[in-house]
Scaffold this motif. Structure first.
Motif, PDB file in Angstrom:
ATOM      1  N   TRP A 106       8.359 -14.940  13.497  1.00 52.59           N
ATOM      2  CA  TRP A 106       8.428 -13.628  12.825  1.00 52.59           C
ATOM      3  C   TRP A 106       7.181 -12.801  13.088  1.00 52.59           C
ATOM      4  O   TRP A 106       7.268 -11.616  13.401  1.00 52.59           O
ATOM      5  N   ALA A 107       6.013 -13.468  12.974  1.00 56.18           N
ATOM      6  CA  ALA A 107       4.740 -12.746  13.019  1.00 56.18           C
ATOM      7  C   ALA A 107       4.488 -12.057  14.363  1.00 56.18           C
ATOM      8  O   ALA A 107       3.731 -11.094  14.434  1.00 56.18           O
ATOM      9  N   ASN A 108       5.150 -12.546  15.413  1.00 51.68           N
ATOM     10  CA  ASN A 108       4.977 -11.917  16.736  1.00 51.68           C
ATOM     11  C   ASN A 108       5.412 -10.460  16.743  1.00 51.68           C
ATOM     12  O   ASN A 108       5.013  -9.694  17.613  1.00 51.68           O
ATOM     13  N   TYR A 109       6.259 -10.089  15.780  1.00 48.82           N
ATOM     14  CA  TYR A 109       6.853  -8.748  15.791  1.00 48.82           C
ATOM     15  C   TYR A 109       6.293  -7.831  14.714  1.00 48.82           C
ATOM     16  O   TYR A 109       6.667  -6.669  14.635  1.00 48.82           O
ATOM     17  N   TYR A 110       5.398  -8.338  13.873  1.00 45.79           N
ATOM     18  CA  TYR A 110       4.870  -7.520  12.780  1.00 45.79           C
ATOM     19  C   TYR A 110       4.142  -6.279  13.302  1.00 45.79           C
ATOM     20  O   TYR A 110       4.241  -5.196  12.739  1.00 45.79           O
ATOM     21  N   ARG A 111       3.383  -6.457  14.387  1.00 43.86           N
ATOM     22  CA  ARG A 111       2.511  -5.382  14.857  1.00 43.86           C
ATOM     23  C   ARG A 111       3.289  -4.183  15.386  1.00 43.86           C
ATOM     24  O   ARG A 111       2.839  -3.046  15.275  1.00 43.86           O
ATOM     25  N   HIS A 158      -0.256 -11.187   6.087  1.00 42.64           N
ATOM     26  CA  HIS A 158      -0.596 -11.144   7.511  1.00 42.64           C
ATOM     27  C   HIS A 158      -1.248  -9.793   7.822  1.00 42.64           C
ATOM     28  O   HIS A 158      -0.744  -8.750   7.414  1.00 42.64           O
ATOM     29  N   PRO A 159      -2.375  -9.804   8.566  1.00 40.88           N
ATOM     30  CA  PRO A 159      -3.090  -8.536   8.822  1.00 40.88           C
ATOM     31  C   PRO A 159      -2.220  -7.458   9.480  1.00 40.88           C
ATOM     32  O   PRO A 159      -2.404  -6.271   9.191  1.00 40.88           O
ATOM     33  N   ASP A 160      -1.289  -7.854  10.327  1.00 37.36           N
ATOM     34  CA  ASP A 160      -0.439  -6.858  10.987  1.00 37.36           C
ATOM     35  C   ASP A 160       0.551  -6.203  10.023  1.00 37.36           C
ATOM     36  O   ASP A 160       1.178  -5.192  10.347  1.00 37.36           O
ATOM     37  N   VAL A 161       0.687  -6.790   8.825  1.00 38.79           N
ATOM     38  CA  VAL A 161       1.538  -6.184   7.796  1.00 38.79           C
ATOM     39  C   VAL A 161       0.664  -5.539   6.720  1.00 38.79           C
ATOM     40  O   VAL A 161       0.862  -4.381   6.352  1.00 38.79           O
ATOM     41  N   SER A 162      -0.347  -6.287   6.258  1.00 43.03           N
ATOM     42  CA  SER A 162      -1.136  -5.804   5.117  1.00 43.03           C
ATOM     43  C   SER A 162      -1.913  -4.529   5.449  1.00 43.03           C
ATOM     44  O   SER A 162      -2.143  -3.704   4.574  1.00 43.03           O
ATOM     45  N   LYS A 163      -2.291  -4.371   6.723  1.00 49.33           N
ATOM     46  CA  LYS A 163      -3.091  -3.196   7.095  1.00 49.33           C
ATOM     47  C   LYS A 163      -2.246  -2.023   7.545  1.00 49.33           C
ATOM     48  O   LYS A 163      -2.774  -1.001   7.948  1.00 49.33           O
TER      49      LYS A 163
END
Ligand code: GTP
Ligand code: MG
Length: 171
Positions: A69-74, A104-109
């Motif tokens: 999942w995290a690969n696509y947050y950014r 996750h930083p790519d979501v929280s920021k």
């Protein structure tokens, strides 16, 4: 805005919550399928509906694939998080996965809208949208726009309400 552009929408949630079924409902009638199988890894599909033209990343919810999942947050413009509201045991697993996603930083920021579907509203034991919202502590999400609605991915009840919200939140 994104009116004439593609929005990327990441679709996550535990296995068996109804992600692929809900996306299937958004397809044109002639390409809907009644043979939905558990997603392996993920699948990518284009949709155009209710004012939103988007590329959906339909992720597998199985635990061994959740790290994908995290690969696509950014790069995503929005997140759809689907919960099986009849799965009262695993709602706490869903809560844990949501907390990880949010931290996750790519979501929280980033200010990404998050749409929650309290899916399987038709089942006997289903929690209401308010019940799901409180089990997931959604009121603690203060730095993002979010919305929750109950849905039945098989009949489409509630689905359009959510997608219309998402459409207005992305633009
Ligand atoms: P993974 O790909 O494994 O992560 O699962 P998924 O979230 O894509 O779930 P999927 O769409 O494969 O649906 C899982 C099962 O739930 C299927 O048997 C669906 O028919 C059923 N289902 C999905 N949505 C609903 C709903 O709103 N109500 C009911 N009763 N069943 C549903
Ligand atoms: Mg699936």
């Amino acid at each position: 805005g994104l009116r004439n552009r593609e929005a990327n929408v990441l679709v996550v949630g535990l296995d068996n919550s109804g992600k692929t079924s809900l996306l299937n409902f958004l397809r044109p009638l002639e390409v809907q399928t009644n043979n939905i199988v558990p997603t392996v890894g993920f699948s990518v599909e284009h949709f155009s509906c209710h004012g939103l033209s988007f590329t959906a990343f339909d992720m597998s919810g199985q635990s061994r694939y959740r790290t994908l999942w995290a690969n696509y947050y950014r790069t995503t413009n929005a997140i759809i998080f689907i919960i099986d509201s009849s799965d009262r045991t695993r709602i706490f697993v869903a809560r844990e996965e949501l907390q990880q996603l949010l931290s996750h930083p790519d979501v929280s920021k980033r200010n990404i809208p998050i749409l929650f579907f309290a899916n399987k509203m038709d089942t006997r034991d289903a929690l209401s949208d308010i019940g799901v919202s409180s089990a997931l502590s959604l009121e603690d999400i203060t730095n993002k726009s979010w919305y929750i609605c109950s849905s039945n991915a098989l009949t489409g009840e509630g689905v359009v309400t959510g997608i219309e919200w998402l459409s207005s939140a992305i633009k």
